[in-house]
Design a protein around this motif. Structure first.
Motif, PDB file in Angstrom:
ATOM      1  N   GLU A 112       0.841  -1.150   0.083  1.00 34.25           N
ATOM      2  CA  GLU A 112       0.186  -0.082   0.046  1.00 34.25           C
ATOM      3  C   GLU A 112       0.970   1.395   0.023  1.00 34.25           C
ATOM      4  OE1 GLU A 112      -3.891  -1.951   2.601  1.00 34.25           O
ATOM      5  OE2 GLU A 112      -2.116  -1.166   3.600  1.00 34.25           O
ATOM      6  N   ALA A 113       1.962   1.263   0.688  1.00 34.05           N
ATOM      7  CA  ALA A 113       2.830   2.369   0.785  1.00 34.05           C
ATOM      8  C   ALA A 113       3.440   2.610  -0.565  1.00 34.05           C
ATOM      9  CB  ALA A 113       3.770   2.224   1.908  1.00 34.05           C
ATOM     10  N   VAL A 114       3.785   1.563  -1.394  1.00 36.19           N
ATOM     11  CA  VAL A 114       4.368   1.668  -2.597  1.00 36.19           C
ATOM     12  C   VAL A 114       3.373   2.388  -3.482  1.00 36.19           C
ATOM     13  CG1 VAL A 114       5.196   0.526  -4.937  1.00 36.19           C
ATOM     14  CG2 VAL A 114       5.934  -0.218  -2.499  1.00 36.19           C
ATOM     15  N   ALA A 115       2.067   1.792  -3.593  1.00 40.46           N
ATOM     16  CA  ALA A 115       1.073   2.570  -4.474  1.00 40.46           C
ATOM     17  C   ALA A 115       0.918   4.036  -4.155  1.00 40.46           C
ATOM     18  CB  ALA A 115      -0.023   1.630  -4.430  1.00 40.46           C
ATOM     19  N   ARG A 116       0.930   4.307  -2.865  1.00 39.20           N
ATOM     20  CA  ARG A 116       0.377   5.644  -2.231  1.00 39.20           C
ATOM     21  C   ARG A 116       1.648   6.504  -2.826  1.00 39.20           C
ATOM     22  NH1 ARG A 116       2.495   8.230   1.715  1.00 39.20           N
ATOM     23  NH2 ARG A 116       3.351   6.466   2.806  1.00 39.20           N
ATOM     24  N   GLU A 117       2.779   6.304  -2.374  1.00 41.86           N
ATOM     25  CA  GLU A 117       3.969   6.919  -2.644  1.00 41.86           C
ATOM     26  C   GLU A 117       4.089   7.255  -4.322  1.00 41.86           C
ATOM     27  OE1 GLU A 117       6.104   8.901  -0.941  1.00 41.86           O
ATOM     28  OE2 GLU A 117       5.389   8.160   0.999  1.00 41.86           O
ATOM     29  N   ILE A 118       4.077   6.336  -5.112  1.00 40.37           N
ATOM     30  CA  ILE A 118       4.093   6.578  -6.525  1.00 40.37           C
ATOM     31  C   ILE A 118       2.775   7.529  -6.918  1.00 40.37           C
ATOM     32  CG2 ILE A 118       4.084   5.612  -8.864  1.00 40.37           C
ATOM     33  CD1 ILE A 118       5.515   3.162  -7.670  1.00 40.37           C
ATOM     34  N   GLU A 119       1.841   7.215  -6.474  1.00 40.66           N
ATOM     35  CA  GLU A 119       0.666   8.077  -6.779  1.00 40.66           C
ATOM     36  C   GLU A 119       0.645   9.506  -6.380  1.00 40.66           C
ATOM     37  OE1 GLU A 119      -4.270   8.046  -7.280  1.00 40.66           O
ATOM     38  OE2 GLU A 119      -3.332   6.712  -6.267  1.00 40.66           O
ATOM     39  N   GLU A 120       1.314   9.707  -4.993  1.00 42.66           N
ATOM     40  CA  GLU A 120       1.352  11.151  -4.374  1.00 42.66           C
ATOM     41  C   GLU A 120       2.482  11.906  -5.225  1.00 42.66           C
ATOM     42  OE1 GLU A 120       0.055  10.070   0.097  1.00 42.66           O
ATOM     43  OE2 GLU A 120       2.219  10.506  -0.379  1.00 42.66           O
ATOM     44  N   GLU A 121       3.599  11.312  -5.654  1.00 42.74           N
ATOM     45  CA  GLU A 121       4.760  11.879  -6.111  1.00 42.74           C
ATOM     46  C   GLU A 121       4.615  11.968  -7.608  1.00 42.74           C
ATOM     47  OE1 GLU A 121       8.443  10.174  -4.625  1.00 42.74           O
ATOM     48  OE2 GLU A 121       8.163  10.609  -2.747  1.00 42.74           O
ATOM     49  N   ALA A 122       4.146  10.991  -8.404  1.00 44.39           N
ATOM     50  CA  ALA A 122       4.276  11.215  -9.688  1.00 44.39           C
ATOM     51  C   ALA A 122       2.830  10.950 -10.377  1.00 44.39           C
ATOM     52  CB  ALA A 122       5.142  10.322 -10.311  1.00 44.39           C
ATOM     53  N   GLY A 123       1.864  10.837  -9.586  1.00 45.56           N
ATOM     54  CA  GLY A 123       0.398  10.804 -10.074  1.00 45.56           C
ATOM     55  C   GLY A 123       0.387   9.514 -10.877  1.00 45.56           C
ATOM     56  N   VAL A 124       0.962   8.671 -10.856  1.00 44.59           N
ATOM     57  CA  VAL A 124       0.831   7.190 -11.457  1.00 44.59           C
ATOM     58  C   VAL A 124       0.338   6.146 -10.550  1.00 44.59           C
ATOM     59  CG1 VAL A 124       1.999   5.423 -12.560  1.00 44.59           C
ATOM     60  CG2 VAL A 124       2.807   7.700 -13.024  1.00 44.59           C
ATOM     61  N   ARG A 125      -0.781   5.611 -10.959  1.00 47.85           N
ATOM     62  CA  ARG A 125      -1.485   4.301 -10.363  1.00 47.85           C
ATOM     63  C   ARG A 125      -0.805   2.987 -10.692  1.00 47.85           C
ATOM     64  NH1 ARG A 125      -6.176   5.477  -7.737  1.00 47.85           N
ATOM     65  NH2 ARG A 125      -6.826   3.551  -7.846  1.00 47.85           N
TER      66      ARG A 125
END
Length: 289
Positions: free
Chosen positions: A197-210
């Motif tokens: 969950e942290a991996v998914a959240r951080e990528i989406e937060e920083e780069a907007g990629v799901r």
């Protein structure tokens, strides 16, 4: 070998609980103290860490048992009042070059010493009642003499990850990094959150990629000041980047063959992370698939 791993010392947890045995190990003439200048290790031309006798430890030093080397104790010294205040997070280029040149396993010993010394410097008071605490368990804990609360060195979990899409890796660039440097995205785990969950959240937060299908690759202790980096790869649902400029200066998609070329020392659109960083290992594993 992943940087800061492969330590060769026997951590000798049994001695942390046995006062008589610890006293004997300290009195052994073969016992040695790690030579540090603040947070900086003093290494020889052979890439080995420098050691001296315990007689060189300041009178008020707290000796931290790092472990045993062929039965002889190895210590680091925390001197109250001389180290702390946030400086351990600073990573001077000269220090990092020195660490990269250390013999295998030596950086792991230094990482443990640095993290523990910093922890003592920043946790001198009880978080429960505020009284001054005291070191115990051979430097692997602190106990409050007022309320008897025991405190132990913390490790902060961090995810570091690549999103992949159509044979390309998503890499980011942090503010203030060396010119051209790009690396894997990273961020701290939050309470109540799994690694995936942290991996998914951080990528989406920083780069907007799901992303989806997160897979674990490897881990690394990172003593600046005391993190555990957990490297992962995830599959991106699309390649549209929406950059969080508070977190990143830039983010790019890099094809696998270009990553291979850059890691091999060739030309490319980015400067890779240094070999002692797990981001380098992560890119190497991904590029070899």
């Amino acid at each position: 070998m992943i940087g800061f791993t492969g330590g060769t010392l026997d951590r000798a947890d049994r001695l942390r609980h046995d006062g008589a045995a610890l006293t004997a190990a300290t009195a052994d003439g073969r016992a040695r103290l790690l030579v540090l200048d603040g947070y900086t290790p003093q290494a020889g031309d052979d890439g080995r860490l420098g050691w001296t006798t315990l007689a060189d430890a300041p009178d008020d030093a707290v000796l931290i048992l790092l472990g045993l080397d062929e039965g002889a104790a190895r210590f680091a010294a925390f001197v109250p009042g001389t180290i702390g205040g946030g400086t351990p997070a600073m990573r001077a280029p000269a220090l990092m070059q020195m660490l990269a040149a250390l013999a295998p396993g030596e950086a792991a010993t230094y990482a443990a010493a640095r993290s523990l010394i910093d922890w003592h410097g920043r946790h001198r008071f009880c978080a429960n009642c505020g009284a001054a605490s005291e070191a115990f368990r051979a430097g692997w804990g602190r106990r409050c003499p007022s309320c008897a609360t025991e405190h132990f060195p913390r490790v902060d979990p961090v995810v570091i990850m690549i999103a992949e899409h159509d044979g390309r890796a998503l890499l980011g660039r942090g503010k203030g990094w060396p010119p051209g440097r790009y690396s894997a995205l990273a961020g701290f785990l939050e309470p109540g959150e799994s690694v995936e969950e942290a991996v998914a959240r951080e990528i989406e937060e920083e780069a907007g990629v799901r992303v989806r299908d997160v897979r674990y690759v490897a881990s690394q202790p990172w003593p600046f000041p005391s993190s555990l980096m957990m490297a992962c790869v995830a599959v991106a649902e699309d390649d549209a980047i929406t950059l969080d400029t508070a977190e990143l200066e830039d983010a790019i998609w890099v094809p696998r063959d270009v990553v291979r070329e850059v890691l091999a020392g060739g030309e490319g659109p980015f400067l890779p992370p240094p070999p002692y960083a797990i981001a380098h290992t992560l890119l190497t594993v991904w590029a070899a698939r």
